[in-house]
Structures are given as C-alpha cells and as structure tokens.
Write a protein that holds these residues in place. Sequence first.
Motif, PDB file in Angstrom:
ATOM      1  N   SER A   1      22.394  35.848 -33.196  1.00 27.01           N
ATOM      2  CA  SER A   1      23.071  37.041 -33.717  1.00 27.01           C
ATOM      3  C   SER A   1      24.267  37.338 -32.822  1.00 27.01           C
ATOM      4  CB  SER A   1      22.122  38.247 -33.755  1.00 27.01           C
ATOM      5  OG  SER A   1      21.695  38.603 -32.454  1.00 27.01           O
ATOM      6  N   VAL A   2      25.340  37.838 -33.413  1.00 30.23           N
ATOM      7  CA  VAL A   2      26.567  38.092 -32.655  1.00 30.23           C
ATOM      8  C   VAL A   2      27.058  39.511 -32.904  1.00 30.23           C
ATOM      9  CG1 VAL A   2      27.251  35.662 -32.679  1.00 30.23           C
ATOM     10  CG2 VAL A   2      28.069  37.188 -34.505  1.00 30.23           C
TER      11      VAL A   2
ATOM     12  N   GLY B   1      23.552  35.523 -37.631  1.00 28.25           N
ATOM     13  CA  GLY B   1      23.805  36.852 -38.184  1.00 28.25           C
ATOM     14  C   GLY B   1      24.859  37.600 -37.402  1.00 28.25           C
ATOM     15  N   GLY B   2      25.474  38.569 -38.034  1.00 25.72           N
ATOM     16  CA  GLY B   2      26.490  39.372 -37.372  1.00 25.72           C
ATOM     17  C   GLY B   2      27.830  39.378 -38.079  1.00 25.72           C
ATOM     18  N   TYR B   3      27.890  38.734 -39.252  1.00 20.46           N
ATOM     19  CA  TYR B   3      29.115  38.861 -40.054  1.00 20.46           C
ATOM     20  C   TYR B   3      29.030  40.249 -40.709  1.00 20.46           C
ATOM     21  CZ  TYR B   3      33.141  37.274 -42.744  1.00 20.46           C
ATOM     22  OH  TYR B   3      34.409  37.137 -43.270  1.00 20.46           O
TER      23      TYR B   3
ATOM     24  N   THR C   1      29.786  29.178 -46.953  1.00 22.99           N
ATOM     25  CA  THR C   1      28.993  28.840 -45.774  1.00 22.99           C
ATOM     26  C   THR C   1      27.526  28.700 -46.159  1.00 22.99           C
ATOM     27  OG1 THR C   1      28.647  31.168 -45.190  1.00 22.99           O
ATOM     28  CG2 THR C   1      30.570  30.070 -44.229  1.00 22.99           C
ATOM     29  N   GLU C   2      26.754  28.059 -45.286  1.00 25.25           N
ATOM     30  CA  GLU C   2      25.324  27.845 -45.534  1.00 25.25           C
ATOM     31  C   GLU C   2      24.443  28.715 -44.659  1.00 25.25           C
ATOM     32  OE1 GLU C   2      23.945  25.892 -47.840  1.00 25.25           O
ATOM     33  OE2 GLU C   2      25.928  25.316 -48.597  1.00 25.25           O
ATOM     34  N   ARG C   3      24.874  28.999 -43.436  1.00 20.90           N
ATOM     35  CA  ARG C   3      23.976  29.610 -42.454  1.00 20.90           C
ATOM     36  C   ARG C   3      24.406  30.991 -42.000  1.00 20.90           C
ATOM     37  NH1 ARG C   3      21.626  24.431 -39.136  1.00 20.90           N
ATOM     38  NH2 ARG C   3      22.150  22.878 -40.711  1.00 20.90           N
ATOM     39  N   VAL C   4      25.520  31.484 -42.500  1.00 22.37           N
ATOM     40  CA  VAL C   4      26.028  32.796 -42.087  1.00 22.37           C
ATOM     41  C   VAL C   4      25.328  33.899 -42.865  1.00 22.37           C
ATOM     42  CG1 VAL C   4      28.065  34.290 -42.042  1.00 22.37           C
ATOM     43  CG2 VAL C   4      28.258  31.881 -41.388  1.00 22.37           C
ATOM     44  N   CYS C   5      24.880  34.944 -42.140  1.00 23.70           N
ATOM     45  CA  CYS C   5      24.267  36.120 -42.756  1.00 23.70           C
ATOM     46  C   CYS C   5      25.128  37.346 -42.468  1.00 23.70           C
ATOM     47  CB  CYS C   5      22.860  36.336 -42.225  1.00 23.70           C
ATOM     48  SG  CYS C   5      21.671  35.103 -42.791  1.00 23.70           S
ATOM     49  N   SER C   6      25.159  38.253 -43.434  1.00 23.38           N
ATOM     50  CA  SER C   6      26.054  39.403 -43.372  1.00 23.38           C
ATOM     51  C   SER C   6      25.273  40.700 -43.546  1.00 23.38           C
ATOM     52  CB  SER C   6      27.125  39.283 -44.465  1.00 23.38           C
ATOM     53  OG  SER C   6      28.014  40.365 -44.428  1.00 23.38           O
ATOM     54  N   SER C   7      25.730  41.743 -42.878  1.00 21.06           N
ATOM     55  CA  SER C   7      25.111  43.062 -43.045  1.00 21.06           C
ATOM     56  C   SER C   7      26.172  44.141 -42.886  1.00 21.06           C
ATOM     57  CB  SER C   7      23.988  43.269 -42.026  1.00 21.06           C
ATOM     58  OG  SER C   7      24.476  43.196 -40.700  1.00 21.06           O
TER      59      SER C   7
END
Length: 454
Positions: A77-78, A115-117, A143-149
């Motif tokens: 996570s970023v 995560g962290g987009y 993208t395949e692995r990017v998660c957004s919140s």
Amino acid sequence: MANIYEVIETNKMIEQENLDVRTITMGINLLDCCDSDLDKLNKNIYDKITGLAKDLVSTGNAIQKEYGIPIVNKRISVTPIALVGGCACKTPDDYVTIAKTLDKVATEVGVNFIGGYSALVSKGMTKSDINLIKSIPKALACTERVCSSVNVGSTKTGLDMDAVKLLGEIVLETAELTKDRDSLGCAKLVVFCNAPDDNPFMAGAFHGVTEADAIINVGVSGPGVVKKALEEVRGADFGTLCETIKKTAFKVTRVGQLVALEASKRLNVPFGIIDLSLAPTPAVGDSVADILCEIGLEYAGAPGTTAALALLNDQVKKGGVMASSYVGGLSGAFIPVSEDQGMINAVNEGALTLEKLEAMTCVCSVGLDMIAIPGDTKATTISGIIADEMAIGMVNQKTTAVRIIPVIGKNVGDTVEFGGLLGYAPVMPINKYSCDAFINRGGRIPAPIHSFKN
C-alpha cells in the motif's frame, strides 16, 4: 512459550479449518518521491517501492515454509496518489502513467495487489483529487494489480456529496471500460467513510500520512476456525457463545502476531498492526455467513442476522485486542457477497437483500462489499447507495465502504464469475425509484452533532 497442545491445535486449524494469514502488506510512504517532472516522479516511485519491497514476497514465502502457516497474499500500500502526484499531474491521463508505474512495480516484485491509487476528499476536492478520481476508470482498465479507493466522508467532517455524485459516474464508467471482463475494474475500487490509515486489505488499503516511512501490517482470517469452535458449543447460551468466539479470535490473532513480528525483523521494517478481520473466501468452510447460521439462523438475512453479526464482530475484537497490543485496520467481520459461499446461497434463496445487507453494515467491519447489480443501473442510483452507506459510517463513528459492481450486459438473476478470491456473484435487484434530485443538489452534508468533541 507455546506448549505442545497449542502447536497441535494451531496445526489442526491450518490443515482442517482454513486458518491463514490473508496478507502481509507493506505500507510505503511516497511523499518524498514528489517532483514537478512527471517522468522523474514515476522513476522516484519505481525506485522507492522496488528498493523497499524487493524481498517482501520471498520473505513471506520463507516464513510460510518455516512455520507451516499459509500466507495467501503479499501486498503493498502506498501514500494516496492524489497527494503524491499533485505537482506533476495536470490531467487525468498524467495520473494514469502513475497507475501504470504502480502496476509495473507490483508485477516485478511479485505482489498480487498494490493499493493507494486513492484520494481523501471528505470535506472537499482539490484539482489534483478531481484529476485522480476522473482517471480511475482508465487506470483500472489498463492495469491488473492496482487498487483504488476514495474517502468521501468522516464523522468529523460530514459527507462530500459532490464527490459522492462523481463516484457514481466513475463506478459506472469503470464498469463500461472493463465490460469485456464482467466489469471487473469495479472490484478494485472502493468508496469509504472514515477510512483507516493502516488497513492491509484490498481494495481499500493505502498508506496514511500519519504512518512511518515504511510499515508491515498483517491481516489474519479464520471464519472456518470460528465456525468449527461454535459447533462444539451448539445450543449453549449466549455467554458460552461469546466466550468461545473470543478465545478463538485470540488464537487466530496470535498466529498473525507471530508472522508480523517475524516479517518485520527479516525485512527490517517496523511492525504496524494486526487486522483481525474474519475475511471469507469462496472456499467451502471459509464463510462468515456459515458462522451466522451456526449461531442459529437458517440463512444469513433471516430475522436476528444483524444481532448475530453484532455479537460476532464485538467478540472478535475483544479476543483480538488481548492477543496483540497493536490491533488496527478494519478488524471485525467482512460480509462480501461474491467472496462468501454462504452469502451467495442466502441471496439465491431470497433470504438476503441489498436492504438487509445495508442494515448488517451498521455493525460489521466494512460495508456493502462485492455486490453485483444490473449493468443498466443509473449513476445517480449508485451514488444514492454510496450516500446511504457513508451516512451509516458518519453517524455511527465507524468505517463503512461500498464496492459495488454494475455488470454491463447482466440483469437480475444472472451470475457473474470474477475468479480467484473474488469468487462469483448473483446479480442482485436494487430499488427502482429515483434519487436524482437528492444527488444533484451538490455541496456537503454536515457532520453530525456528536462529532464536536474538542
């Protein structure tokens, strides 16, 4: 020291009851990567993540092998990217380049999700926030692995209804851009109220600005273990029931604590928190809904479901906080539909509706999670569903979230296959009446009166 009985008991939980460490998540601060040059910013992000996380997967695998504890996922996570990219990103497409960098680095270091987009807009949106939010559909599609919140509200600030309206449109656009994969992009996008800074679970993980430069957070999961323990006290009173859940949660959390401390030592990264959420999978015997049935319900959704879930959530927390001094994240019981075979069964039997799920979210760990709805649902209706769930979190001073999937081309009664841990889901009916005038008002819903505690 663990005695031989505890070792045997833990082995049994792993081998027969689906106990696992669901994720080791390394949180990484990217604020020192900021630069006004977009290419330099992307290089800084790539270099920092690869430098810190290059051994994350191999370390997790080594711990799993040595201790015999399944560690299902290794994740990163970023810092919310809207904070990191503000100087360099002038358009949504600029932000998409960062999403591609995150996806590239996640692939290279071997984690399954990053995560962290994300954007934090509980009181208002900056130009940077708006650009990031508008970039989400394209970013998740390529993208395949990017998660957004996106965090659109809090108990302290109220709800940003402009953001809620925009997110309804973004969810629908994401569904459209990934319709060739049953709108899978929406499974990687979650809308929050009161989002925690240290959540290791996807899709909502980000590295909060209050955190250290890098941190190790671990999420444990053991619905099957809890269900098995409750089978031993079937028919007992509530006192016995509560004690059994609490003791079981303690044991599960101790396993996570062991893994977290070992990973922290080997990676030379500080230990953050244990998230002791009961996170189900599509596997038979790994279901939160089955725990509710063991408590005494015919199906999840039957009268008494909210009370049973409240009891479960509370006892899990009470057991967990005795096992670790650093419990955080979400910590409770997840009730995703597609990821829980018992929830799917309840929906198919007509026992569980969207409205009942909403009631259950008043007392569970998160909110409306992994719910498939008809693809022709209006954006304003999606915004209305988000607003209802955010209001629950705001007023009750808890985290709530919405991860909803309008599946383009599918209608009520159809089934959608997402695969892997995301499982499959029946398309659920939603209220057909309009909330357009409400959503289109704009502005903010003020914080509740009990938020004034200074």
